[in-house]
Design an enzyme around this catalytic site. Structure first.
Site, PDB file in Angstrom:
ATOM      1  N   ARG A  93       0.819  -1.224   0.000  1.00  0.00           N
ATOM      2  CA  ARG A  93       0.000   0.000   0.000  1.00  0.00           C
ATOM      3  C   ARG A  93       0.854   1.278   0.000  1.00  0.00           C
ATOM      4  O   ARG A  93       0.373   2.358   0.308  1.00  0.00           O
ATOM      5  CB  ARG A  93      -0.923  -0.008   1.222  1.00  0.00           C
ATOM      6  CG  ARG A  93      -1.997  -1.069   1.152  1.00  0.00           C
ATOM      7  CD  ARG A  93      -2.505  -1.498   2.525  1.00  0.00           C
ATOM      8  NE  ARG A  93      -2.904  -0.394   3.388  1.00  0.00           N
ATOM      9  CZ  ARG A  93      -3.193  -0.541   4.677  1.00  0.00           C
ATOM     10  NH1 ARG A  93      -3.112  -1.735   5.251  1.00  0.00           N
ATOM     11  NH2 ARG A  93      -3.558   0.497   5.393  1.00  0.00           N
ATOM     12  N   SER A  94       2.092   1.172  -0.426  1.00  0.00           N
ATOM     13  CA  SER A  94       3.067   2.249  -0.301  1.00  0.00           C
ATOM     14  C   SER A  94       2.690   3.532  -1.050  1.00  0.00           C
ATOM     15  O   SER A  94       2.436   3.523  -2.248  1.00  0.00           O
ATOM     16  CB  SER A  94       4.426   1.762  -0.816  1.00  0.00           C
ATOM     17  OG  SER A  94       5.328   2.830  -0.968  1.00  0.00           O
TER      18      SER A  94
END
Length: 378
Positions: A93-94
């Protein structure tokens, strides 16, 4: 890619940073700067405190957040060195990977993302940041969750670089976690200069920022140190502990010539930044019901959105710190750096929490049938 596709500008540092080593030669103009500062009326703020928010969630649309400030320098360095392929890493989910993938695509650069993952595919996970990564054509390489960058990810990057060079002749440029190195740190050294122009020293006593890979808090701390330590810089540690942040920041201080190469003298990270531990909570990217409720409450009462992974936790613990340990701050005028990340609100974490509430709590009313009563009176 032609350097003229996007503004590719010679970089001149602020006068107070002109003697640092490794000053970037160029930067791209990708972000919408200068971002505004707004009063932030957080719920339950003690009466003697005032909180303001630096809106780095407004640095762009899909490029919103703190990472694009770093990438303006990192991608300029890559292009200046003749690189056509960008490699970087982060969580599934960076925010950093999303900003890197999109800005690389806009600049005509190929992008490869190494993602810490608990699964061997991404089925069912193309939401939020990861959806945007896919839409701009990034390549994904899933690696064991939380494996070491130096020992496990970097060797994989090297292997892929060699393959790309051998098969296509293209040069690669590797960006570390969060874009946090002696090039990326200039994003927030430069931001500190922006803050000075916005009246930082006259208006505020403390800066608070969510801290994951150390680049943002380190850049702000360096700027503060070089201009007389007139405010106090707090990093809210959403990853690891203070020792990790000090070690990473010390490496950057050495690269910039502020600390001896053996660390025996010069500026020490622990002396210029206050790392607040405990913000990570139950784990990186994991949220407690109290933290999620705080995100909802802040959105409902202020209209400003914070995310579950970074800014939400930093906000929750800033509010707690003002009430429970106010002496940790230098004064009572707090500037919170909003580092963006709100695409993570679409990852499913918040929607699951909201789905668990009743219709009344979610202000949803059944008015399918026309009657003489309003739906909330029935």
């Amino acid at each position: 890619m032609q350097k003229s596709d996007y503004p590719f500008l010679p970089y001149e540092p602020p006068s107070w940073a002109a003697n640092l080593a490794l000053i970037p030669k160029f930067k791209f103009q990708l972000a919408n700067l200068n971002t505004p500062i707004h009063k932030w009326r957080l719920p339950r703020t003690p009466d003697d405190f005032e909180v303001f928010v630096k809106r780095d969630d407004m640095t762009g649309s899909v490029l919103s957040g703190n990472k694009i400030r770093k990438l303006e320098f990192l991608l300029a360095d890559a292009v200046d060195k003749g690189c056509e392929v960008i490699l970087t890493c982060g969580g599934v989910r960076s925010n950093h990977c999303r900003a890197t993938a999109i800005s690389s695509c806009q600049l005509g650069l190929e992008c490869h993302l190494f993602l810490w993952s608990r699964t061997k595919d991404l089925k069912g996970q193309f939401t939020g940041n990861t959806l945007l990564d896919r839409m701009v054509g990034a390549n994904f390489y899933l690696v064991p969750s939380e494996c070491s960058f130096q020992k496990e990810i970097y060797p994989r990057m090297q292997q892929l670089q060699e393959h790309i060079m051998k098969t296509s002749g293209k040069k690669c440029y590797s960006i570390p976690l969060g874009g946090s190195n002696s090039v990326g740190v200039w994003g927030y050294i430069d931001c500190f200069n922006e803050l000075i122009k916005q009246g930082l020293h006259e208006r505020f006593t403390d800066i608070v920022v969510a801290s994951g890979s150390t680049g943002s808090v380190t850049g702000l701390a360096i700027g503060n140190h070089l201009t007389g330590n007139k405010v106090k810089v707090h990093g809210m540690a959403v990853i690891s502990d203070a020792a990790y942040f000090h070690e990473e920041a010390d490496a950057i201080l050495r690269d910039l010539g502020l600390q001896a190469s053996d660390g025996s003298s010069g500026v020490k990270a622990e002396d210029i930044m206050d790392i607040v531990e405990g913000v990570k909570g139950i784990g990186y990217g994991l949220s407690t019901p109290e933290e999620l409720e705080c995100i909802q409450e802040v959105a409902t009462t202020t209209g400003i959105l914070v995310d579950p992974c970074y800014t939400g936790k930093a906000t929750y613990h800033t509010m707690k710190l003002m009430r429970e340990n106010p002496d940790r701050f230098l004064g009572k005028k707090i500037l919170f750096i909003h580092t963006g990340g709100w695409f993570d609100l679409f990852s499913g974490v918040m929607s699951s929490a909201i789905d668990g509430k009743s219709s009344a709590e979610n202000k949803v009313y059944d008015w399918m049938e026309m009657t003489d009563k309003l739906p909330f009176d029935q």
